[in-house]
Each structure stands twice: as structure tokens, then as C-alpha cells.
Design a protein around this motif. Structure first.
Motif, PDB file in Angstrom:
ATOM      1  N   LEU A  47     101.132  14.498-103.993  1.00 44.85           N
ATOM      2  CA  LEU A  47     102.192  14.151-104.932  1.00 44.85           C
ATOM      3  C   LEU A  47     102.062  12.706-105.399  1.00 44.85           C
ATOM      4  O   LEU A  47     102.232  12.412-106.586  1.00 44.85           O
ATOM      5  N   THR A  48     101.734  11.803-104.488  1.00 47.57           N
ATOM      6  CA  THR A  48     101.565  10.393-104.851  1.00 47.57           C
ATOM      7  C   THR A  48     100.403  10.217-105.824  1.00 47.57           C
ATOM      8  O   THR A  48     100.521   9.493-106.822  1.00 47.57           O
ATOM      9  N   ALA A  49      99.281  10.884-105.555  1.00 43.51           N
ATOM     10  CA  ALA A  49      98.131  10.787-106.456  1.00 43.51           C
ATOM     11  C   ALA A  49      98.463  11.342-107.836  1.00 43.51           C
ATOM     12  O   ALA A  49      98.151  10.721-108.862  1.00 43.51           O
ATOM     13  N   VAL A  50      99.133  12.493-107.868  1.00 40.18           N
ATOM     14  CA  VAL A  50      99.477  13.105-109.154  1.00 40.18           C
ATOM     15  C   VAL A  50     100.492  12.247-109.915  1.00 40.18           C
ATOM     16  O   VAL A  50     100.374  12.055-111.123  1.00 40.18           O
ATOM     17  N   MET A  51     101.480  11.708-109.197  1.00 42.97           N
ATOM     18  CA  MET A  51     102.482  10.865-109.866  1.00 42.97           C
ATOM     19  C   MET A  51     101.849   9.619-110.467  1.00 42.97           C
ATOM     20  O   MET A  51     102.173   9.223-111.589  1.00 42.97           O
ATOM     21  N   THR A  52     100.937   8.985-109.726  1.00 42.42           N
ATOM     22  CA  THR A  52     100.305   7.759-110.222  1.00 42.42           C
ATOM     23  C   THR A  52      99.407   8.050-111.415  1.00 42.42           C
ATOM     24  O   THR A  52      99.463   7.335-112.423  1.00 42.42           O
ATOM     25  N   LEU A  53      98.595   9.098-111.333  1.00 35.03           N
ATOM     26  CA  LEU A  53      97.727   9.437-112.462  1.00 35.03           C
ATOM     27  C   LEU A  53      98.537   9.895-113.678  1.00 35.03           C
ATOM     28  O   LEU A  53      98.203   9.552-114.819  1.00 35.03           O
ATOM     29  N   THR A  54      99.587  10.658-113.428  1.00 32.74           N
ATOM     30  CA  THR A  54     100.440  11.102-114.531  1.00 32.74           C
ATOM     31  C   THR A  54     101.141   9.911-115.183  1.00 32.74           C
ATOM     32  O   THR A  54     101.283   9.869-116.412  1.00 32.74           O
ATOM     33  N   ALA A  55     101.571   8.951-114.386  1.00 39.60           N
ATOM     34  CA  ALA A  55     102.207   7.754-114.948  1.00 39.60           C
ATOM     35  C   ALA A  55     101.232   6.996-115.840  1.00 39.60           C
ATOM     36  O   ALA A  55     101.613   6.512-116.916  1.00 39.60           O
ATOM     37  N   LEU A  56      99.988   6.903-115.417  1.00 36.75           N
ATOM     38  CA  LEU A  56      98.975   6.220-116.227  1.00 36.75           C
ATOM     39  C   LEU A  56      98.765   6.935-117.558  1.00 36.75           C
ATOM     40  O   LEU A  56      98.833   6.316-118.631  1.00 36.75           O
ATOM     41  N   VAL A  57      98.549   8.239-117.492  1.00 42.90           N
ATOM     42  CA  VAL A  57      98.259   9.003-118.711  1.00 42.90           C
ATOM     43  C   VAL A  57      99.483   9.055-119.631  1.00 42.90           C
ATOM     44  O   VAL A  57      99.366   8.886-120.846  1.00 42.90           O
ATOM     45  N   THR A  58     100.671   9.275-119.068  1.00 40.80           N
ATOM     46  CA  THR A  58     101.858   9.360-119.919  1.00 40.80           C
ATOM     47  C   THR A  58     102.240   7.999-120.498  1.00 40.80           C
ATOM     48  O   THR A  58     102.792   7.945-121.591  1.00 40.80           O
ATOM     49  N   TYR A  72     109.250  11.881-130.951  1.00 36.30           N
ATOM     50  CA  TYR A  72     110.042  13.092-130.740  1.00 36.30           C
ATOM     51  C   TYR A  72     109.234  14.159-130.011  1.00 36.30           C
ATOM     52  O   TYR A  72     109.783  15.152-129.567  1.00 36.30           O
ATOM     53  N   TYR A  73     107.935  13.976-129.868  1.00 41.15           N
ATOM     54  CA  TYR A  73     107.092  14.890-129.087  1.00 41.15           C
ATOM     55  C   TYR A  73     106.948  14.440-127.634  1.00 41.15           C
ATOM     56  O   TYR A  73     106.185  15.023-126.882  1.00 41.15           O
ATOM     57  N   GLN A  74     107.690  13.424-127.236  1.00 43.32           N
ATOM     58  CA  GLN A  74     107.512  12.828-125.920  1.00 43.32           C
ATOM     59  C   GLN A  74     107.703  13.836-124.781  1.00 43.32           C
ATOM     60  O   GLN A  74     106.863  13.939-123.893  1.00 43.32           O
ATOM     61  N   THR A  75     108.773  14.586-124.785  1.00 43.90           N
ATOM     62  CA  THR A  75     109.042  15.525-123.695  1.00 43.90           C
ATOM     63  C   THR A  75     107.966  16.595-123.623  1.00 43.90           C
ATOM     64  O   THR A  75     107.514  16.965-122.531  1.00 43.90           O
ATOM     65  N   LEU A  76     107.533  17.097-124.762  1.00 46.96           N
ATOM     66  CA  LEU A  76     106.475  18.105-124.790  1.00 46.96           C
ATOM     67  C   LEU A  76     105.177  17.551-124.224  1.00 46.96           C
ATOM     68  O   LEU A  76     104.524  18.199-123.392  1.00 46.96           O
ATOM     69  N   VAL A  77     104.820  16.355-124.642  1.00 45.79           N
ATOM     70  CA  VAL A  77     103.579  15.749-124.154  1.00 45.79           C
ATOM     71  C   VAL A  77     103.663  15.495-122.655  1.00 45.79           C
ATOM     72  O   VAL A  77     102.728  15.797-121.906  1.00 45.79           O
ATOM     73  N   PHE A  78     104.796  14.963-122.189  1.00 43.22           N
ATOM     74  CA  PHE A  78     104.949  14.687-120.766  1.00 43.22           C
ATOM     75  C   PHE A  78     104.895  15.972-119.948  1.00 43.22           C
ATOM     76  O   PHE A  78     104.345  15.993-118.845  1.00 43.22           O
ATOM     77  N   ALA A  79     105.466  17.046-120.459  1.00 38.89           N
ATOM     78  CA  ALA A  79     105.455  18.323-119.742  1.00 38.89           C
ATOM     79  C   ALA A  79     104.043  18.903-119.655  1.00 38.89           C
ATOM     80  O   ALA A  79     103.720  19.605-118.695  1.00 38.89           O
ATOM     81  N   CYS A 115     108.548  18.533-110.511  1.00 40.31           N
ATOM     82  CA  CYS A 115     109.224  17.734-111.531  1.00 40.31           C
ATOM     83  C   CYS A 115     109.246  16.240-111.212  1.00 40.31           C
ATOM     84  O   CYS A 115     109.703  15.453-112.027  1.00 40.31           O
ATOM     85  N   ALA A 116     108.736  15.820-110.055  1.00 43.45           N
ATOM     86  CA  ALA A 116     108.745  14.392-109.718  1.00 43.45           C
ATOM     87  C   ALA A 116     107.819  13.610-110.644  1.00 43.45           C
ATOM     88  O   ALA A 116     108.154  12.500-111.059  1.00 43.45           O
ATOM     89  N   ALA A 117     106.664  14.174-110.977  1.00 42.87           N
ATOM     90  CA  ALA A 117     105.722  13.466-111.837  1.00 42.87           C
ATOM     91  C   ALA A 117     106.294  13.290-113.241  1.00 42.87           C
ATOM     92  O   ALA A 117     106.234  12.204-113.825  1.00 42.87           O
TER      93      ALA A 117
END
Length: 194
Positions: A47-58, A72-79, A115-117
Motif C-alpha cells: 500500500l505504501t509503494a502504491v500510494m507513493t507511486l500514485t502520488a507521483l503520477v497523479t 474537470y477530468y481530474q477524478t476520472l484520471v485519478f481513478a 481507495c487510500a491511493a
């Protein structure tokens, strides 16, 4: 950006805004993660690895969306970024570190829909963190979630179910335990320095 600011971001993510106990994000992990502290540690590390990488990409995607006025596409892109990051991480581990892939694959697959990421990415975007603060927030948020998972799994092993009334055995006792763990973090509320 000062060291006090970064320390505030890190401590807030670790304690006063714990993703599992305070924000109630990231609790959708597989139930086997709560059976033993070792399984909880593996799930927390993934979870920590995924959260950190997801934070970088998002964070990068968020900057691009705002630059091109497509926010306005932010939520879609983040999902979509979370499952893509998990897919890429699983592929990288499968080809480069097969033993680690064997140990973490089940944990990584359960984090695909966690949903944490995405919650971390949304909080980072709402607060306007720069890249350093965003990565620190995600890293310490994942570490806080890992500590919560390991602590809960350890407490489940230590609970003496035979000494409590039958109506409290099972899920009621686990919910009370989780509630008491969350209450222990209330004293840190307001620690957010950022």
C-alpha cells in the motif's frame, strides 16, 4: 519550503490524518491482512509503494490537467491512475524481482481497488502540495496505514475471546478495538502544521 512545513506534512499523514483509523480510507484490503502481523506488514508495504507511486503520477497528471485547463477530468484520471500503477508495479516486479513478486502479488492485486491511493491523490491536489510535500504525504500516509494494520493484526492475536461475552465475540470486538485505536489518535488532531 521549510523543514518544519515538511515535518508537519509528514506527522499529519502519519498520525492525525491516518488513512485507516481517521480518514477511513484503505480499509478495503483483503481480510487475510488482519490475520497475522506479517501479512499486515506485506499489505502495508504494498500500500505504501502504491500510494507513493500514485502520488507521483497523479501530481504530474494534475499539473498537466491544470495547464491545459482540463481539470474537470481530474477524478476520472485519478481513478484510472491507481490500477495502472498497480499493473505497472506488478509487471516490474514479475520481470525484475520474481521472489518479491511472489510474496507481494496477492497483496498488490487487492490494493488495485483500494481507495487510500486515490484519497491521498485527492488530498494532495486539494491542498496544493508541491512534489516534495506530495511524496512525503503519501509515503508517511502509507507508513501510518502500515502501522495501523500491523497493530490491529497484533491486537487480534492477543485478544482473549474466551473471557468476553458471546455477544461481543467476532466483529463487535474487532470494531471496538478499531474504535479505541482511532480514539488514541484524537490527541494528535490539529497537529497539521501545513
Amino acid at each position: 519550503m521549510t523543514a518544519v512545513y515538511l515535518a508537519g506534512v509528514a506527522l499529519a499523514a502519519l498520525l492525525s490524518e491516518n488513512f485507516i483509523l481517521v480518514n477511513c480510507l484503505g480499509i478495503g484490503t483483503r481480510t487475510q491482512a488482519f490475520d497475522h502481523p506479517l501479512d499486515a506488514g506485506r499489505t502495508g508495504a504494498a500500500l505504501t509503494a502504491v500510494m507513493t507511486l500514485t502520488a507521483l503520477v497523479t501530481w504530474v497528471a494534475d499539473q498537466l490537467l491544470y495547464h491545459f485547463a482540463l481539470d474537470y477530468y481530474q477524478t476520472l484520471v485519478f481513478a484510472l491512475v491507481g490500477p495502472v500503477v498497480v499493473w505497472a508495479l506488478r509487471g516490474f516486479l514479475r520481470s525484475c524481482v520474481p521472489e518479491l513478486h511472489r510474496r507481494l502479488d496477492e497483496n498488490l492485486s487487492s490494493i488495485t481497488s483500494n481507495c487510500a491511493a486515490m484519497g491521498a491523490a485527492l488530498i494532495i491536489s486539494q491542498r496544493g502540495y508541491n512534489l516534495g510535500a506530495a511524496l512525503l504525504f503519501a509515503l508517511f500516509g502509507g507508513l501510518g496505514a502500515t502501522i495501523a494494520l500491523i497493530s490491529f493484526a497484533g491486537l487480534r492475536l492477543d485478544l482473549n475471546v474466551d473471557r468476553c461475552p458471546k455477544s461481543f465475540r467476532g466483529a463487535p470486538l474487532e470494531l471496538i478495538t478499531a474504535g479505541l485505536m482511532a480514539l488514541s489518535l484524537v490527541g494528535f488532531y490539529g497537529l497539521h502544521l501545513a
